[in-house]
Design a protein around this motif. Structure first.
Motif, short mmCIF file in Angstrom:
data_model
loop_
_atom_site.label_atom_id
_atom_site.label_comp_id
_atom_site.label_asym_id
_atom_site.label_seq_id
_atom_site.Cartn_x
_atom_site.Cartn_y
_atom_site.Cartn_z
N ASP A 41 0.89 -1.35 -0.18
CA ASP A 41 0.08 -0.04 -0.08
C ASP A 41 0.98 1.12 -0.10
OD1 ASP A 41 -1.61 2.17 0.45
OD2 ASP A 41 -2.95 1.10 2.16
N THR A 43 0.31 4.33 0.30
CA THR A 43 -0.01 5.46 1.26
C THR A 43 0.68 5.04 2.70
OG1 THR A 43 -2.22 5.47 0.09
CG2 THR A 43 -1.93 6.75 2.17
N CYS A 44 0.43 3.78 3.01
CA CYS A 44 0.93 3.29 4.13
C CYS A 44 2.29 3.23 4.36
CB CYS A 44 0.49 1.87 4.64
SG CYS A 44 -1.33 1.89 4.83
N MET A 46 4.52 5.26 2.54
CA MET A 46 4.82 6.72 2.58
C MET A 46 4.70 7.07 4.27
SD MET A 46 3.77 9.92 0.26
CE MET A 46 4.61 11.46 0.60
N ILE A 47 3.65 6.88 4.72
CA ILE A 47 3.42 7.42 6.15
C ILE A 47 4.29 6.69 6.87
CG2 ILE A 47 1.74 7.35 8.13
CD1 ILE A 47 -0.40 7.49 6.01
N MET A 51 7.37 8.33 9.22
CA MET A 51 7.49 8.19 10.61
C MET A 51 8.85 7.67 11.13
SD MET A 51 3.70 6.37 11.67
CE MET A 51 2.39 7.72 12.03
N ALA A 113 -4.28 -4.34 8.96
CA ALA A 113 -5.11 -3.57 9.32
C ALA A 113 -6.13 -4.52 10.01
CB ALA A 113 -5.95 -2.93 8.06
N LYS A 134 -2.82 -1.65 11.90
CA LYS A 134 -2.73 -0.45 11.33
C LYS A 134 -4.15 0.36 11.73
CE LYS A 134 -0.48 -1.73 7.14
NZ LYS A 134 -0.81 -1.76 5.48
N PRO A 135 -4.15 1.51 11.77
CA PRO A 135 -3.26 2.45 11.29
C PRO A 135 -1.91 2.56 12.37
CG PRO A 135 -4.92 3.68 12.26
CD PRO A 135 -5.47 2.44 12.09
N ARG A 137 0.86 3.90 14.64
CA ARG A 137 1.11 5.26 15.25
C ARG A 137 2.53 5.53 15.40
NH1 ARG A 137 -3.45 7.87 17.16
NH2 ARG A 137 -2.28 9.14 18.85
N GLN B 26 -5.67 9.88 13.35
CA GLN B 26 -4.65 9.43 12.76
C GLN B 26 -4.10 10.55 11.63
OE1 GLN B 26 -2.97 6.57 13.22
NE2 GLN B 26 -1.24 6.80 11.54
N GLN B 29 -1.79 12.54 13.46
CA GLN B 29 -0.59 12.33 13.38
C GLN B 29 0.23 12.71 12.09
OE1 GLN B 29 0.73 8.47 14.69
NE2 GLN B 29 0.42 9.31 16.73
N LEU B 30 -0.51 12.58 10.91
CA LEU B 30 0.14 13.06 9.78
C LEU B 30 0.49 14.42 9.85
CD1 LEU B 30 -1.93 11.41 7.02
CD2 LEU B 30 -0.13 10.48 8.14
N VAL B 45 0.65 12.68 0.90
CA VAL B 45 0.02 11.42 1.21
C VAL B 45 -1.24 11.20 0.82
CG1 VAL B 45 -0.33 9.68 3.33
CG2 VAL B 45 1.54 11.17 3.16
N PHE B 49 -3.18 8.70 -1.51
CA PHE B 49 -4.64 8.06 -1.02
C PHE B 49 -5.48 8.00 -1.97
CE2 PHE B 49 -7.59 6.13 1.28
CZ PHE B 49 -8.60 6.97 1.45
N GLY B 83 -7.13 -0.58 5.05
CA GLY B 83 -5.58 -0.40 5.56
C GLY B 83 -5.15 1.31 5.23
N SER B 84 -5.47 1.64 3.98
CA SER B 84 -4.95 3.04 3.69
C SER B 84 -5.84 4.09 4.20
CB SER B 84 -4.70 3.03 2.04
OG SER B 84 -5.93 2.68 1.68
N SER B 86 -7.43 3.90 6.78
CA SER B 86 -7.38 4.20 8.45
C SER B 86 -5.85 4.75 8.60
CB SER B 86 -7.34 2.77 9.10
OG SER B 86 -6.28 1.92 8.80
N SER B 87 -4.94 4.59 7.62
CA SER B 87 -3.73 5.18 7.85
C SER B 87 -3.67 6.77 7.65
CB SER B 87 -2.51 4.75 6.73
OG SER B 87 -2.67 3.30 7.37
N ILE B 88 -4.50 7.28 6.81
CA ILE B 88 -4.60 8.56 6.75
C ILE B 88 -5.71 9.21 7.66
CG2 ILE B 88 -3.65 8.65 4.46
CD1 ILE B 88 -6.60 9.58 3.86
#
Lengths: 644, 152
Positions: A41, A43-44, A46-47, A51, A113, A134-135, A137, B26, B29-30, B45, B49, B83-84, B86-88
């Motif tokens: 993924d 997005t994940c 990158m995040i 982090m 997730a 996930k997500p 932290r 979340q 957090q970003l 990000v 997404f 997943g994605s 929730s990540s953002i």
């Protein structure tokens, strides 16, 4: 733009305060920790990268498991820890986990997730050192360095527990900044008896120094030299110092040899049960081994060695297996090697028909007949050895081992049996009752094949039948387990050509696990597994071994439930392992000296990756040998043989 | 409009998104991860997404359109989207995905189709809200102001 090295203008992330804002010196542990992140993924990914960078780690990201593997293979010591997603299109995250565990033995953190208990459990059983939900932290990522430290520390502990070696070397930790050692306890080394499971919290910060210790890879040649030296000295007289002298390998330290020797001894012990070397080996090992309870390291390799010692395995393959097995260490802690072994030993037949499709595995196998013989022989002669090995591996079958030891053959068979259902139960935890029971029964049967096995089988069968609804009659199985094996079929080519017992058991367990998860798709509940444990308790008429097992299972149940509970909270997942550890602790307290740690038992599974190859090898041979299974009659074993 | 006013609008709008459940912790957090070395982190990000999600939603539509729906595949896509999102911090999208997955397990095509609609809807909403938020942000920056940091 002066952010490159995280100077003053760190991001506003609250966590950044904890890190040294200034120069990121590579040795400024944990800053500079080299992390590999794998997630399909973007997005994940990158995040996560961001982090991790904020945590001052060195991050490499990739979105494919294959890429990650080749990165790791190309640079074996280039990374300290790997974080991987569970669901990836090109390769299952657990598979990647296995590969990494086998080939590089790095700590791996799984994330997803998905917070279903069975998935988290799968992570545990496959040897992931943590599971993040996930997500993710940033707080959860801040502490991942503890896994690296813990692993190294466990490796040291392994050395430490090489029993016979002098204590002096213990203290030599290269100087690293020990800013993080909240308790500068050099004395930790003295706690060699402590289990290596991840119950150790970040207390052992003083081990950060061990991070930089280069790992010795026990290659085939090196191992052969080792074995030659040991044989020359005589196994009873082989002390690390002398072995080291004989081997005369520059750069090899006494500690390396000591730790290797310890593993080797465990193997021999186990093997001696199988072959004829036993008694002497057994006795000699019982003593020192007791002390080394905690060190379960890669017994896989040891098994191979013992097998080799028994003369049945080609030294080459043994060495290879050994190298691979021993190379991976105890980081996985708490691996019930005996468990594995036993399963291996007893279940070699099972693999035969189960893993028919393990083409790759089969190709890796070299000596079929020998192995087969060995396997056949194993169950019969294993018992005493089993006891011994079990004892040493201790943790999982602590109580059972003890019991068995007391009794001798019958007990050992009982032990074996217990091991079987026990291990299986572990595996079953993840699955729904029926599947589990079927698998269990099918697993159990092959395992208890030869003579002694008879007694065991009976017990096993009884236990299983006692479950009533939980277990289906023995006969089913191979098909069930088969396809999971496909998963395990692709073991890294460079791993273990030999298919010895360890391989089998591991494969089986893996198979179970995989099967279970695939079967269970819909039903995530843990309840069925608990039922199994409960049912195990049922046959009270059984010896207290069973009861002990039950006890442990109780604990494991609790432990199992924890992941689920914790998993549901974001960012708390990394606590799961700790919770499990605490549970494990309490479970161990439940039994007197026995340390039955069901949860931890599962963790060592990764060790069995070596075995998988062995297993495939074994399977191959088994097929060559013919219907091994037919030889063993699983029916009608009498429980009477099992002394209480 | 004055910078201060813009900033206030921004803060209020952001607060409403959190309040209404479009965004969760979340996302904060970003925002906290964003720093001078990476001033456009959040936008980047989130854009990623959007791109990824649109692809996933298309794949989902196609998968559910088949004669024999491959629920495993559908589930895997939804899982990824879950997943994605929730990540953002796109909370409502994530929740819609959770519901979706349950129906996947049941292999109920119709329910899945309706879940897909739901997810698409939530996704569009989230997208437009975020785009508005970024626009407000950009306005402030263009006017020379700074973005108020939102602490959780």
């Amino acid at each position: 733009m002066n952010l490159g090295s995280g100077q003053g203008s760190m991001s506003t992330a609250s966590s950044s305060g904890a890190w040294k804002a200034g120069d990121v010196v590579p040795d400024q542990f944990p800053a500079g920790l080299r992390v590999l992140v794998v997630d399909d993924d973007p997005t994940c990914l990158m995040i996560l990268e961001k982090m991790l960078r904020t945590c001052l780690y060195e991050v490499t990201k990739c979105n494919r498991a294959e890429t990650a593997l080749s990165l790791l293979r190309g640079n074996k010591s280039g990374f300290d820890i790997v974080i991987s997603d569970v669901h990836m299109p090109d390769m299952d995250g657990f598979k990647l986990l296995e590969h990494i565990g086998l080939e590089m033995d790095l700590p791996v953190i799984m994330m997803s997730a998905d917070d279903g208990k069975h998935v988290v459990m799968k992570g545990v059983t496959h040897g992931a050192c943590d599971y993040l939900i996930k997500p993710v932290r940033i707080e959860a990522l801040k502490n991942i360095w503890q896994h690296v430290v813990r692993k190294r520390k466990n490796e040291w502990k392994d050395l430490e527990q090489s029993g016979s070696v002098e204590d002096g070397d213990r203290q030599q930790k290269p100087s690293e900044d020990v800013d993080y050692s909240s308790s500068a306890n050099e004395g930790n080394w003295k706690n060699s008896k402590r289990r290596k499971d991840e119950e150790d919290d970040a207390e052992e910060r003083d081990d950060t120094s061990t991070l930089k210790k280069p790992r010795v890879v026990w290659s085939v040649e090196l191992h052969q030299q080792f074995v030659a030296a040991v044989n020359q000295l005589g196994i009873d007289k082989a002390v690390p110092k002398k072995i080291l002298e004989l081997m005369n390998v520059p750069g090899l330290t006494r500690e390396n040899v000591a730790s290797h020797l310890q593993k080797y001894r465990l193997y021999l012990r186990r093997l001696s049960g199988v072959s004829q070397h036993q008694n002497g080996l057994n006795n000699s090992f019982m003593g020192p081994q007791e002390a080394t309870f905690g060190s379960i390291s890669s017994l896989n390799g040891l098994d191979l060695q013992t097998l080799a010692v028994a003369g049945q395995l080609p030294a080459q393959s043994l060495a290879t297996l050994q190298a691979a097995g021993l190379g991976r260490s105890t980081g996985k802690s708490g691996l019930p090697m005996p468990l594995v072994d036993q399963r291996n030993l007893f279940s070699f037949e099972a693999p035969k028909f189960r893993y028919g499709e393990g083409q790759q595995q089969q190709q890796q196998l070299s000596n079929s007949s020998k192995q087969m013989n060995l396997l056949h022989g194993i169950p019969t002669t294993m018992e005493p050895k089993q006891l011994a090995t079990l004892r040493h591996s201790a943790q999982s079958f602590g109580s059972i081992n003890m019991q068995v030891n007391a009794h001798g053959n019958d007990s050992s068979s009982l032990l074996m049996q217990m091991a079987q259902p026990h291990s299986r139960a572990q595996i079953l935890n993840e699955t729904t009752g029926n599947h589990v029971s079927r698998i269990a029964s099918s697993m159990g049967q092959p395992v208890l094949s030869n003579g002694i096995a008879g007694g065991l089988l009976t017990r096993n069968v009884i236990v299983e039948n006692g479950r009533g609804a939980g277990f289906n009659p023995v006969s089913q199985g191979p098909s069930v387990v088969e396809f999971p094996m496909n998963h395990t079929a692709e073991l890294p080519g460079n791993s273990f050509p030999l298919g010895t017992n360890p391989g089998i058991s591991s494969i089986q367990s893996k198979g179970l696990l995989e099967e279970v998860s695939s079967e269970i798709k819909g039903s995530r509940g843990f309840v069925p597994s608990y039922d199994i444990f409960n049912e195990l308790h049922q046959p009270k008429s059984q010896d207290w071994e069973l009861q002990n097992v039950g006890l442990t299972f109780n604990a494991s149940q609790h432990a199992n439930s924890i992941p689920g509970n914790l998993g549901s909270e974001h960012g708390n997942t990394h606590n799961i392992s700790q919770h499990l550890n605490t549970l494990v602790d309490s479970s161990s307290r439940v039994k007197t000296e026995k340390i039955l740690d069901p949860c931890c038992e599962i963790t060592p599974f990764p060790e069995h990756y070596v075995q998988e190859d062995l297993m495939s090898a074994l399977l191959k041979q088994q097929e060559g040998i013919g219907p091994v299974e037919g030889e063993f009659d699983f029916d009608g074993y009498s429980m009477d043989n099992i002394p209480v | 409009m004055e910078v201060v006013q813009m900033q206030r609008r921004f803060v209020e709008y952001a607060a409403s998104l959190f309040r209404e459940g479009f965004l969760d912790g979340q996302f904060t957090q970003l925002q906290q991860l964003q720093d001078e070395s990476n001033p456009d982190f959040v936008v980047e990000v989130v854009s990623l997404f959007f791109e990824d999600s649109e692809k996933l939603l298309n794949d989902l539509s196609r998968a559910l359109d088949q004669q024999n729906v491959d629920f495993k595949r559908v589930d895997s896509h939804v899982h990824q989207l879950k997943g994605s999102s929730s990540s953002i911090g796109a909370q409502r999208v994530k929740n819609a995905c959770i519901a979706f997955r349950n129906y996947c397990e049941e292999q109920n095509t119709d329910a899945c189709l309706s879940c897909l609609q739901q997810v698409k809807q939530e996704y569009s909403l989230a997208k437009s809200k975020l785009e508005t938020l970024f626009r407000l942000e950009q306005q402030i920056l263009t006017a020379g102001g700074s973005i108020p940091i939102m602490m959780e």
